[in-house]
Scaffold this motif. Sequence first.
Motif, PDB file in Angstrom:
ATOM      1  N   TRP A 173       0.765  -1.283   0.050  1.00 48.70           N
ATOM      2  CA  TRP A 173       0.121  -0.054  -0.060  1.00 48.70           C
ATOM      3  C   TRP A 173       0.898   1.329   0.039  1.00 48.70           C
ATOM      4  CZ3 TRP A 173      -4.900  -0.879  -0.926  1.00 48.70           C
ATOM      5  CH2 TRP A 173      -5.408  -2.172  -0.312  1.00 48.70           C
TER       6      TRP A 173
ATOM      7  N   GLU B 263      -8.481  -6.537   2.158  1.00 45.88           N
ATOM      8  CA  GLU B 263      -8.478  -5.203   2.563  1.00 45.88           C
ATOM      9  C   GLU B 263      -9.717  -4.617   1.922  1.00 45.88           C
ATOM     10  OE1 GLU B 263      -5.657  -6.542   1.874  1.00 45.88           O
ATOM     11  OE2 GLU B 263      -4.162  -5.914   3.376  1.00 45.88           O
ATOM     12  N   LEU B 264     -10.079  -4.758   0.819  1.00 47.31           N
ATOM     13  CA  LEU B 264     -11.104  -4.049  -0.023  1.00 47.31           C
ATOM     14  C   LEU B 264     -12.270  -4.603   0.095  1.00 47.31           C
ATOM     15  CD1 LEU B 264      -9.106  -3.159  -3.176  1.00 47.31           C
ATOM     16  CD2 LEU B 264      -9.356  -1.997  -1.147  1.00 47.31           C
TER      17      LEU B 264
ATOM     18  N   SER C  30      -4.766   3.231  -4.218  1.00 46.45           N
ATOM     19  CA  SER C  30      -3.682   3.369  -3.411  1.00 46.45           C
ATOM     20  C   SER C  30      -2.897   2.023  -3.018  1.00 46.45           C
ATOM     21  CB  SER C  30      -4.272   3.968  -1.947  1.00 46.45           C
ATOM     22  OG  SER C  30      -5.317   3.000  -1.279  1.00 46.45           O
ATOM     23  N   MET C  31      -3.385   1.089  -3.796  1.00 47.43           N
ATOM     24  CA  MET C  31      -2.592  -0.062  -3.723  1.00 47.43           C
ATOM     25  C   MET C  31      -1.369  -0.050  -4.554  1.00 47.43           C
ATOM     26  SD  MET C  31      -4.393  -3.924  -4.578  1.00 47.43           S
ATOM     27  CE  MET C  31      -3.854  -4.201  -6.100  1.00 47.43           C
TER      28      MET C  31
ATOM     29  N   VAL D  22      -3.115   5.905   1.509  1.00 48.10           N
ATOM     30  CA  VAL D  22      -4.190   5.406   2.283  1.00 48.10           C
ATOM     31  C   VAL D  22      -4.645   6.277   3.311  1.00 48.10           C
ATOM     32  CG1 VAL D  22      -4.383   3.320   4.042  1.00 48.10           C
ATOM     33  CG2 VAL D  22      -3.227   3.038   1.942  1.00 48.10           C
TER      34      VAL D  22
ATOM     35  N   GLN E  82      -7.987   2.783   1.917  1.00 53.27           N
ATOM     36  CA  GLN E  82      -7.697   1.876   1.135  1.00 53.27           C
ATOM     37  C   GLN E  82      -8.542   1.468  -0.145  1.00 53.27           C
ATOM     38  OE1 GLN E  82      -7.646  -1.124   4.075  1.00 53.27           O
ATOM     39  NE2 GLN E  82      -5.204  -1.229   3.929  1.00 53.27           N
ATOM     40  N   SER E  83      -7.928   1.575  -1.337  1.00 49.22           N
ATOM     41  CA  SER E  83      -8.647   1.152  -2.522  1.00 49.22           C
ATOM     42  C   SER E  83      -7.684   0.712  -3.492  1.00 49.22           C
ATOM     43  CB  SER E  83      -9.370   2.662  -3.228  1.00 49.22           C
ATOM     44  OG  SER E  83      -8.364   3.653  -3.737  1.00 49.22           O
TER      45      SER E  83
END
Lengths: 933, 370
Positions: B124, B183-184, B138-139, B129, B134-135
Amino acid sequence: MSTFGALRRQLDDAAETFAGSPGALSEILTGMVDDVDRALGERLEIFPVCHHSPASALAMARRLRDKQPQVIYLELCEDLRPLLDELRTCRLPVALQAFATELDGFPESWGPLSVVAPITEASAEYQAIAYALDTPGVELVLVDRSSDHVFQWHPREEPGRPAEEAALHGDAVGVEIGDLRPRFAELEEHLLHHGKVRHWSEWWDQYVEQPLAGADYDTYRQVMVLIGGLFRRLRPHDAAKLDRDEDRERHMWTRMREHLAATGADPERCLYVCGAFHAASRVEEFGLDAARTDFEISPRTATNWLYGLIPSSHSAIEAQFGLAPGSVSIAAATYDKAVSRGGVKPYTLKGQQKGRRPGTKPPAAPVAVADQLSEFLSKPAQRDPLDEAELLGWCVDIVRLARRNGYLSSTADAIAVYETSILLAGMRGRARPTLYDFQDAAVTCIEKDTVPGRRDVRRLCEIMLGGDRIGEVGYQSMPPLAQDVFERLAPLGYDMTKRAVHRVLLDLNADPELEPCSHLLWVLRRLMPEHAVRPIMGSRRLGERSVQESWDVALGHHQRALIELGYEGVTVEQVLEQRLRRSVWEPKATAADALQAVEEAILFLGGRRFTDELGARAVELLAAERSVDDAPDVLRRVRRLLAHYRATEPALPEWCERFVTTGYAQYCTLLPTAFVAEDVGVRQVAAMLGFLASMESLALSLGCDRAQLELAVRQSHPETPGKIALLWAARFQLGVLTIGELRERCAELLANPLVVPSFPQYLSGFVQALEAAPVLTPFVVEVISGAFARLPDEVLLPWLPTLIQTLREEAPELVPVLIREAGRTFPATLTAVDAWVPPWTAPSGPGGAEVATATGAGAAGGPVTGLLAAHPAAADALAALLGCEGGWKTLTPAGSAPGHDASGGSPEVAALVARHPATVDAVAALLCGGAAV
Amino acid sequence: MTEMLRAPAEVKYAEELDWLESVDDGPKPFSWRLSPRMVRLFVLGSERSDGLDREIPQKWFGDRSFVERAIVTLASDRGLLLIGDPGTGKSWLAELLAAAISRNSTLVVQGTAGTTEDHIKYSWNVSMVIAKGQSRDSMIPSPIMTAMEHGVIGRFEELTRSTSDVQDALISILSEKYVSIPELDDDNIVFAQPGFSIIATANSRDRGVNDLSSALKRRFNFVRIPVVTNKKSEAEIVRFRTVELLRRHNIDLELPPTLLDILLRSFADLRAAAASAQSDDGRLESALSTAEQIGVLEDAILHSNFFGDRTLKAETLAGSLVGSLARRTPEDLAILNKYWHGVVEPRSKKEGGEWQGFLEGGRQAIATLS
């Protein structure tokens, strides 16, 4: 215009396009077509074959069913013909073998000569043989040069055998029908490179075998001759001189014409089976209608050829003929598959079948040759479509096999292998994966970083596809010797044909009837390779008899060796007798060899006549010997033999007596020279002295004279330390030197710093001298101990390794004697060491004899004294004989005896003994026990 | 394109690849840019019998079947693991294959003791973030994940150098062919596109540092690349690579064939000595691979170019050889000293020529290092 005119024109054009002018290339290209034209136009039908080619085998089976020929000419050594009938009892692959040990006209270094011609089931020649032998009225004629000619035509300057190792074939020269391979390495390399394959077998499979799989007979013949013509034309210029191919072709055509003339057979009903290379022959003798030439088949030499069948295996064939590992197995698998798919029924030899006679079918009218080549060469090969079931079967099988061999393979791997095989085949331009593609795929998917078991995936693939098939020669086809061995070993209840190692246990006390089996096993042990029969327990030496024996027998595995023994005689005993006789009559034979032969004859053959003959030869050899290199061996063996005869016979054989007297005279004569000669070692001289000393009484009783030995010793003037020590020992033995003088000389040596470095050599001489004078053992121990005691450390320590080495190298069997003696001399416990006084430094009286007397007086009163006193007659008689004067001494009770021996009656000693009675009690018990015994 | 010190294969051979693609009419698996046969041709070079209008030079030297097995593996469901001694050309083959198949050989993860699962899957961008939560934006996808998304070949160098748990992250990638991003809440699975596969390399000398788990082994097909011992092909490789290096450094320098021969023979001698040595002390630490030879030669060339008179001399080559191979003192130096006096000296007397200079240069280098 000939049949192939169009093709010729096309090739001419091609030559012009690629080479720029229709020169050499055109000659080669159109020449190949000419070869085809000529071979196919011949009146006698030529069937071109290639070895280990399933396509050849299948085409042969088809053609035989179709044509039903009456005579088959086969490219195979003509003298092997009688062996073919024996094939019925064998399991293929086996090899026909011609074997000769008695050579005539060949260099001795070539012997023994051996020619092998392996026969596998998936071969065209086997089809022809099976058809001819099983069909009544069909004649099979072998037309190639005889085994004798194989060597006659062999270049003399080269060694007579190829170097490659082939486990089952030994170092025989291999002959094979249809050897079809590029004759020089560059061509093969070129073909492999552009064919994008790894080895020759794969090239053949991809470019010839598969396209020909479904081809008709004409196409098959034309293509094979074409390839034969290609390799024939593309070869080094001088090859013809070297490989004698053309001579073989002349031979074959001459023989065929002779046979046809003699039998009047109809050429239309005959078939000539030969390698494609020979089908494209251009010799003048080619063809039935060829004009006579001055080619003469040279007569065979007088070499005595023997014939037999030996087991063979796929791997042995691959090794001998330089094929890729697994290629013969793969060819066999391909053939089996083609057969099981049907379409053609192959011939197999199954006993003497009452098949229908040939000739019921009228010979087919000769069909005009049509050009099949143009089409074959211009069209892509018709390949088999994917055989899904077969490939799946392989994938499942290999995964299962891999699992059994420690691989962590699973169904997923089977799927991956399947997919990879198809992808690989596609990449290599094949619609259907070949066995080679499959093998590569299996390695890719299953093989990881390490091989868990003994076999890797590549090897497992070969095993799965039939593996290395090993042939077996049937009982009936074996030579009498092998049959005899199997019959005599029958009581052991073991299947001799099994290839596994078999453990045999013999309890000779419980089952004395197994004695002959044990005897036979020992003889086989002597005659056969090391691992054929191996004793685990039990031994056979003079004077020994095993009560129980256990053997590892692997005769099935060493069938070839056993069969080759059969060429030498009818029974193993006869073979052994011949070999022993040969060994003693060899120009290089020595007396030691002859004695060994005598020993082996006693052990394995028995019978006085033969051993006497060998013994007499030993005497002759000994008398003629001018070197004494073998003296240690002679001494050891003759001692053993004398001991044997003394123990088992009432009188020594006459040859033994002659051997001893001859040896005595011989060694006496050679002794002075041996003492000074530089090339004669200490060990040899010691052995001579040992012979002279230990055989002395026997030799003297047989009329030898001791003065001869005394003179010989007096004439000896050695210069090296080891031999000087030996001479001293010899003189001591003869009574010329006393022990005191010896001791003095050694002391002088040790005291002289200039001689000290050579002291180990003296020592080694003394140790060796024990052979001749065993009484010197205490003295040798004394000398060694003296050396240890007197030498300073800086001299002693660098010495020790040398000493140990000298003892180990030069007197290994005498070291135990020394150690025993040392054990007797030195104290056994640590405490005793402090009080220990070496016997040689112990204070002694004026003379050794008196010490002995004193000791004797000290021991008075024991059971021995009692015994002697009770029966004085024997001692009196001995004393009279030895001229010993002096009478019996009166005995007084121990401890109170007065006399000149102070220690005997000393009160201190008495007190000591009284304080520690245990020792005396123990000694008394020991002596009483000894007396009782 | 800006100038690069070392262009990846797909850039270097871009023109050739374009041309091959234009003439390729074979069936292509998945999204491959070339058919398997053309890939083979690209790697191993063309021959007249291939019937192409232009010649394709050979780029990797070795057994044909290795390349075929490697290509076929990539077309199948499994990953490819190239295993072999250091310097046998594993990475070069991997790069060529990736360039030919997917025109991208730069999606590489380098396995080290410090490689974590993030390097294989995703990590990340912390500031993003914090700023946006978190998306997917942003990964930071790993090279392997990028390869999955684009359906191309991802590479994993020195697989056995990374720890076992990191290695095992590959298991699900190779089996399920997707990576989930827990996380998503949505759009949380990255599926591999057709054409995705992994080429890993492993050093057989380090095997056992972090041995592969059976589960992972099962998902890879192993292709073992042996050390080149054939003198002819080795000379080819050294010449090929050196010419490339010289071009990269813009050095105009002749490589005398006699010196190349001296280099090859010295390495062959030292390999034979290593094979017959009883213990590790009697063996040079270096694996004496072909890559090592190239290194020695490159070093000598650079030295002559910048500090010498722009001609490669035997003395320089000897100095460079000693300098590169003497890693441990005194063991390696002792071996080289023995070699120089036991083999090079008699040979220089017998054959003379460049060997004399080689002898002198080596002596000096050994003396300097001792």
